[in-house]
Enzyme design. Structure first.
Site, mmCIF file in Angstrom:
data_model
loop_
_atom_site.group_PDB
_atom_site.id
_atom_site.type_symbol
_atom_site.label_atom_id
_atom_site.label_comp_id
_atom_site.label_asym_id
_atom_site.label_seq_id
_atom_site.Cartn_x
_atom_site.Cartn_y
_atom_site.Cartn_z
ATOM 1 N N MET A 1 0.803 -1.217 0.000
ATOM 2 C CA MET A 1 0.000 0.000 0.000
ATOM 3 C C MET A 1 0.838 1.270 0.000
ATOM 4 S SD MET A 1 -1.377 0.260 3.955
ATOM 5 C CE MET A 1 -1.645 -1.491 4.155
ATOM 6 N N GLU B 1 1.324 -2.127 15.207
ATOM 7 C CA GLU B 1 1.487 -2.889 13.971
ATOM 8 C C GLU B 1 1.793 -1.969 12.791
ATOM 9 O OE1 GLU B 1 -1.691 -5.667 13.370
ATOM 10 O OE2 GLU B 1 -1.375 -6.635 15.317
ATOM 11 N N GLU C 1 -7.120 -2.303 8.186
ATOM 12 C CA GLU C 1 -7.264 -3.166 9.357
ATOM 13 C C GLU C 1 -5.872 -3.391 9.933
ATOM 14 O OE1 GLU C 1 -9.902 -7.085 10.557
ATOM 15 O OE2 GLU C 1 -9.035 -6.933 8.563
#
Length: 300
Positions: A79, A103, A94
């Site tokens: 991404m 994360e 997410e």
């Protein structure tokens, strides 16, 4: 996503299909939700699913063939670097961890907003906040120590805190916001220094106890007025997607009821890695700073 799609569709300046990108799509649960939301509103939505993991992509391909009937554009890419032919009106991710940003959601969304998002892009989630509180748990301390006296006690863990007593209400440490402004301004960061954080908080011990480290939580605003939380006092009902984190300290500290506990936490970055450092002061004693320069634990 229903509200986001409806709000974008209602913009006077918006024409054509709504472009919705699920970044880090994994096995596709949010992709299914995006399609359900578009059908509910009978809206013209072009759904993309970006995933860099080849194994997850195989599952996405199966679902696109069998369940979604080819309605989703699958992209095997990171991404942060993919250059699309059209930009997203809605960007869904997410990437949240038990501490919110553990994360690398801030780092990943920096690139996604810069490369993928249209001006005034709706980002879901739009904000998340990290929380911490002193915790007493001989069980968690012992298990962390079993991994090694140095490494084991300078590494945070995602845990189910049944055998633990949180000694005070959790307090917010820092937040990250993704409201589309970076996309509107086309911000390109030269380094990751803007994602560093530092925070201190003072707590009052609810009872005489031993402090074995920190319990860590997060809450997130997915869309204005839509919030989820794993903090004890505001925990979203029937949600079991995340357990808290445990930040151990190498030497437990004794505290009396009502005495002060001072907590210090840093989110640091350097090169290609990100890490946390933490310390606790209580009862006239100090744990010292743990994981200095990420020498035992880092993300990257």
């Amino acid at each position: 996503m229903v509200r986001a799609i409806g709000d974008v569709a209602a913009r006077p300046e918006h024409t054509g299909p709504i472009v919705l990108m699920v970044v880090g799509a994994g096995r596709g649960p949010l992709v299914s939700r995006a399609l359900q939301a578009s059908r509910r509103l009978d809206a013209d939505v072009h759904v993309y699913a970006l995933e860099k993991n080849p194994s997850a992509l195989v599952e996405l391909q199966r679902k696109n063939a069998e369940l979604w009937l080819g309605a989703v554009t699958l992209v095997h890419a990171d991404m942060r670097w993919w250059q699309p032919s059209e930009r997203a009106d809605i960007l869904v991710s997410e990437l949240l961890g038990s501490f919110g940003d553990n994360e690398l959601s801030p780092e990943c969304l920096d690139g996604a907003l810069d490369h993928l998002a249209a001006a005034n892009c709706v980002c879901i989630p739009r904000r998340y906040t990290a929380y911490a509180a002193p915790v007493s748990s001989a069980v968690l301390f012992r298990r962390a120590r079993e991994y090694g006296s140095s490494h084991g006690l300078e590494t945070p863990y995602v845990v189910n805190m049944h055998a633990a007593h949180v000694l005070a209400d959790a307090q917010p440490l820092w937040s990250f916001c993704h409201d589309g402004s970076a996309a509107a301004q086309r911000v390109t960061w030269a380094s990751n220094a803007h994602n560093q954080r530092a925070s201190s908080a003072m707590f009052s011990a609810s009872c005489a106890s031993m402090v074995h480290g920190l319990a860590a939580f997060f809450d997130a605003e997915l869309y204005p007025g839509v919030v989820l939380s794993i903090c004890p006092d505001t925990h979203t009902a029937e949600m079991h997607s995340w357990f808290p984190m445990y930040f151990p300290i190498k030497r437990p500290l004794t505290v009396a009821a009502g005495s002060g506990i001072s907590v210090h936490v840093w989110r640091r970055t350097g090169g290609t890695k990100t890490w946390y450092e933490w310390s606790v002061d209580a009862g006239g004693d100090s744990s010292g700073i743990h994981n200095i320069n990420g020498h035992e634990y880092w993300i990257g």
